[in-house]
Scaffold this motif. Structure first.
Motif, short mmCIF file in Angstrom:
data_model
loop_
_atom_site.label_atom_id
_atom_site.label_comp_id
_atom_site.label_asym_id
_atom_site.label_seq_id
_atom_site.Cartn_x
_atom_site.Cartn_y
_atom_site.Cartn_z
N HIS A 99 0.84 -1.05 0.02
CA HIS A 99 0.07 0.00 0.09
C HIS A 99 0.97 1.35 0.02
O HIS A 99 2.15 1.33 0.31
N PHE A 137 -8.79 1.88 4.34
CA PHE A 137 -8.20 1.30 3.44
C PHE A 137 -9.03 1.51 2.03
O PHE A 137 -10.23 1.38 2.08
N ASN A 139 -9.61 0.32 -1.85
CA ASN A 139 -9.02 -0.77 -2.34
C ASN A 139 -8.96 -0.37 -4.09
O ASN A 139 -9.94 0.34 -4.76
N THR A 143 -3.46 -2.50 -5.84
CA THR A 143 -2.71 -2.23 -4.57
C THR A 143 -3.77 -1.51 -3.73
O THR A 143 -5.00 -1.43 -4.31
N LYS A 144 -3.38 -0.98 -2.80
CA LYS A 144 -4.27 -0.15 -1.82
C LYS A 144 -3.61 1.13 -1.46
O LYS A 144 -2.24 1.35 -1.63
N GLU A 146 -3.82 3.59 2.13
CA GLU A 146 -4.03 3.71 3.44
C GLU A 146 -4.27 4.98 3.93
O GLU A 146 -3.32 5.70 3.93
#
Ligand SMILES: C[C@@H](C(=O)O)C(=O)SCCNC(=O)CCNC(=O)[C@H](O)C(C)(C)COP(=O)(O)OP(=O)(O)OC[C@H]1O[C@@H](n2cnc3c(N)ncnc32)[C@H](O)[C@@H]1OP(=O)(O)O
Length: 225
Positions: A99, A137, A139, A143-144, A146
Motif C-alpha cells: 500500500h 483502506f 482498494n 494495490t491499496k 491507506e
C-alpha cells in the motif's frame, strides 16, 4: 568485382529479405525511369513484408508466443529475477507493493473523496491505538491506499501533519517473505529500523519501518507477506 561480403547470419538475412532490406545489387535498373511513389502500392508492399517477416519469425522461433504466455502466467509475487538477500543465514526476497499511505487531517473527508468523488471501494475506519493512528483502506485492485489520521497525543504522524497541513504521502509498504531475515540483513547494511522488533501492522502481520533518511527520503514499511 567480388560481390559484397556480409557478416549476417542466415536467420538475420532471412529477416532482412522479408523486410526487403537484404544486401544485394544497388545499381538502379537500366533504361527505366523511376516510377512516382504510389501510396497504395507502398501499403500493399508493407503488408506483404510484414506477413513475410511474421512467417520467418514463426519458423525461427516455434512456440515463442506460447512460451512467453506461460512465463507470464506462472510469475510469482516473489520474482526470481529479483535479487535474493541473505541475513544471518536466511535468504529473503522483496515482494509487491502492499500500500501507499496518505496522512490526512480529516479522515472522514478523505474517505468521502475516494468513495464518493473517485468511486473507490473503501473500508470502515479502524482505530489502531498501538500505532497511534486510525486507518481507512482504499482498494485499488492492484494495490491499496491507506488513509491515516493521528490517534492520541503521541501519534507518530503528528509531526508530519504539522509540516504538511493538507496531508500527503506518508509511507510506502512493500511485502517481504521473511521479516526477521530482512531485519538482520538491513542491520548489517547499516539501514536503521524504527523499532527493535517487528510489530503487528494493520493487516495483522509483522511490520517494520525503515528510517526515511536511509531510504532516499521515503519512510518505508516492510510487511511479512
Ligand atoms: C498501521 C501501520 C500499518 O500500515 O501497518 C501504520 O501505517 S502505522 C503509521 C504510523 N507509524 C509510523 O510512521 C511508525 C514509524 N514512524 C516513525 O517512527 C516516525 O514517524 C519518524 C519517521 C521517525 C518521524 O518522526 P517525527 O516526525 O517525530 O520525527 P522528525 O520530525 O524528527 O523527523 C525526522 C526527519 O524525518 C523526516 N520525516 C518524518 N516523517 C517522514 C515521512 N513520513 N516521510 C519522509 N520523511 C519524514 C522529517 O521531515 C525529518 O527530516 P528533517 O530533519 O530533514 O526535517
Amino acid at each position: 568485382m567480388a560481390p559484397p561480403t556480409s557478416h549476417a547470419s542466415p536467420t538475420h538475412l532471412a529477416l532482412l529479405a522479408a523486410c526487403g532490406s537484404a544486401p544485394g545489387p544497388i545499381a538502379p535498373p537500366i533504361g527505366r525511369a523511376p516510377l512516382p511513389p504510389d501510396p497504395r502500392r507502398d501499403f500493399r508492399g508493407w503488408i506483404s513484408k510484414m506477413a513475410g517477416l511474421w512467417k520467418v519469425v514463426a519458423a525461427a522461433a516455434p512456440g515463442l508466443l506460447s512460451r512467453l504466455l506461460t512465463q507470464i502466467s506462472t510469475a510469482t509475487p516473489f520474482s526470481t529475477s529479483q535479487l535474493s538477500h541473505q541475513g544471518a543465514g536466511s535468504v529473503w526476497n522483496l515482494g509487491p507493493l502492499n500500500h501507499v499511505a496518505i496522512a490526512v487531517p480529516d479522515l472522514e473527508k478523505a474517505k468521502a473523496f475516494y468513495k464518493n468523488v473517485l468511486g473507490a471501494q473503501v473500508s470502515e475506519a479502524v482505530p489502531l491505538p498501538e500505532h497511534g493512528v486510525t486507518v481507512v483502506f482504499v482498494n485499488l485492485g492492484n494495490t491499496k491506499m491507506e488513509l491515516l489520521q493521528p490517534l492520541g497525543p503521541n501519534s507518530p504522524i503528528i509531526g508530519f501533519l504539522q509540516k504538511n497541513k493538507a496531508g500527503g504521502i506518508h509511507h510506502v509498504c512493500i511485502e517481504v517473505d521473511d521479516i526477521n531475515a530482512t531485519m538482520v540483513d538491513l542491520k548489517e547494511k547499516k539501514i536503521r529500523t524504527l523499532s527493535e522488533k517487528a510489530t503487528i501492522g494493520a493487516h495483522g502481520k509483522p511490520v517494520i519501518f525503515l528510517h526515511p533518511k536511509d531510504c532516499s527520503g521515503v519512510l518505508v514499511e516492510l510487511e511479512q507477506a
